[in-house]
Design a protein around this motif. Structure first.
Motif, PDB file in Angstrom:
ATOM      1  N   GLN A  32     -21.468  29.074  32.904  1.00  0.00           N
ATOM      2  CA  GLN A  32     -21.054  30.251  32.135  1.00  0.00           C
ATOM      3  C   GLN A  32     -21.653  30.208  30.738  1.00  0.00           C
ATOM      4  O   GLN A  32     -22.083  31.231  30.205  1.00  0.00           O
ATOM      5  N   SER A  33     -21.699  29.029  30.142  1.00  0.00           N
ATOM      6  CA  SER A  33     -22.273  28.885  28.812  1.00  0.00           C
ATOM      7  C   SER A  33     -23.760  29.241  28.813  1.00  0.00           C
ATOM      8  O   SER A  33     -24.244  29.918  27.909  1.00  0.00           O
ATOM      9  N   VAL A  34     -24.466  28.807  29.845  1.00  0.00           N
ATOM     10  CA  VAL A  34     -25.894  29.125  29.950  1.00  0.00           C
ATOM     11  C   VAL A  34     -26.082  30.628  30.095  1.00  0.00           C
ATOM     12  O   VAL A  34     -26.950  31.220  29.443  1.00  0.00           O
ATOM     13  N   GLN A  35     -25.288  31.271  30.907  1.00  0.00           N
ATOM     14  CA  GLN A  35     -25.395  32.714  31.088  1.00  0.00           C
ATOM     15  C   GLN A  35     -25.098  33.451  29.786  1.00  0.00           C
ATOM     16  O   GLN A  35     -25.776  34.423  29.440  1.00  0.00           O
ATOM     17  N   THR A  36     -24.110  32.991  29.052  1.00  0.00           N
ATOM     18  CA  THR A  36     -23.758  33.617  27.779  1.00  0.00           C
ATOM     19  C   THR A  36     -24.902  33.476  26.777  1.00  0.00           C
ATOM     20  O   THR A  36     -25.242  34.435  26.068  1.00  0.00           O
ATOM     21  N   ILE A  37     -25.503  32.310  26.722  1.00  0.00           N
ATOM     22  CA  ILE A  37     -26.612  32.076  25.802  1.00  0.00           C
ATOM     23  C   ILE A  37     -27.808  32.937  26.172  1.00  0.00           C
ATOM     24  O   ILE A  37     -28.471  33.510  25.296  1.00  0.00           O
ATOM     25  N   GLN A  38     -28.105  33.056  27.457  1.00  0.00           N
ATOM     26  CA  GLN A  38     -29.221  33.894  27.891  1.00  0.00           C
ATOM     27  C   GLN A  38     -28.970  35.358  27.538  1.00  0.00           C
ATOM     28  O   GLN A  38     -29.882  36.056  27.083  1.00  0.00           O
ATOM     29  N   GLN A  39     -27.761  35.834  27.715  1.00  0.00           N
ATOM     30  CA  GLN A  39     -27.440  37.221  27.375  1.00  0.00           C
ATOM     31  C   GLN A  39     -27.550  37.438  25.872  1.00  0.00           C
ATOM     32  O   GLN A  39     -28.052  38.474  25.427  1.00  0.00           O
ATOM     33  N   ALA A  40     -27.100  36.474  25.090  1.00  0.00           N
ATOM     34  CA  ALA A  40     -27.204  36.593  23.632  1.00  0.00           C
ATOM     35  C   ALA A  40     -28.662  36.628  23.192  1.00  0.00           C
ATOM     36  O   ALA A  40     -29.022  37.385  22.280  1.00  0.00           O
ATOM     37  N   ALA A  41     -29.512  35.837  23.842  1.00  0.00           N
ATOM     38  CA  ALA A  41     -30.941  35.841  23.507  1.00  0.00           C
ATOM     39  C   ALA A  41     -31.567  37.192  23.845  1.00  0.00           C
ATOM     40  O   ALA A  41     -32.363  37.724  23.066  1.00  0.00           O
ATOM     41  N   GLU A  42     -31.219  37.754  24.987  1.00  0.00           N
ATOM     42  CA  GLU A  42     -31.748  39.074  25.362  1.00  0.00           C
ATOM     43  C   GLU A  42     -31.281  40.142  24.378  1.00  0.00           C
ATOM     44  O   GLU A  42     -32.069  41.000  23.972  1.00  0.00           O
ATOM     45  N   ASP A  43     -30.020  40.082  23.976  1.00  0.00           N
ATOM     46  CA  ASP A  43     -29.497  41.039  23.005  1.00  0.00           C
ATOM     47  C   ASP A  43     -30.216  40.906  21.666  1.00  0.00           C
ATOM     48  O   ASP A  43     -30.527  41.909  21.008  1.00  0.00           O
ATOM     49  N   ALA A  44     -30.483  39.673  21.252  1.00  0.00           N
ATOM     50  CA  ALA A  44     -31.175  39.455  19.978  1.00  0.00           C
ATOM     51  C   ALA A  44     -32.604  39.987  20.038  1.00  0.00           C
ATOM     52  O   ALA A  44     -33.092  40.573  19.064  1.00  0.00           O
ATOM     53  N   GLU A  45     -33.290  39.792  21.173  1.00  0.00           N
ATOM     54  CA  GLU A  45     -34.648  40.315  21.314  1.00  0.00           C
ATOM     55  C   GLU A  45     -34.658  41.841  21.260  1.00  0.00           C
ATOM     56  O   GLU A  45     -35.522  42.441  20.623  1.00  0.00           O
TER      57      GLU A  45
END
Length: 77
Positions: A32-45
């Protein structure tokens, strides 16, 4: 003696089951932490792209009313 063997086996089995549940819980949290981090990175991009486009539009856009009217008359706006 046999009773001690069965009780020992039961205790070991319970301990293994508890360990498996704890391990699965930790693995789930990590996933879940990995998925959250990936989503945050996509949002930041996405946000960075929007900010870059806004900065570009502001830098390249007309600076005053005369420039805006000239651009609209030219048909590029």
């Amino acid at each position: 003696m046999t009773a001690y063997l069965w009780w020992g086996l039961a205790v070991v089995t319970i301990a293994v089951l508890i360990w498996l549940v704890a391990y699965a819980t930790k693995a789930g949290r990590n996933a879940q932490s990995v998925q959250t981090i990936q989503q945050a990175a996509e949002d930041a991009e996405t946000e960075a792209g929007v900010q870059a486009n806004m900065a570009k539009a502001q830098a390249e856009g007309p600076q005053d009313k005369a420039q805006l009217l000239a651009r609209l008359d030219a048909g590029t706006g």
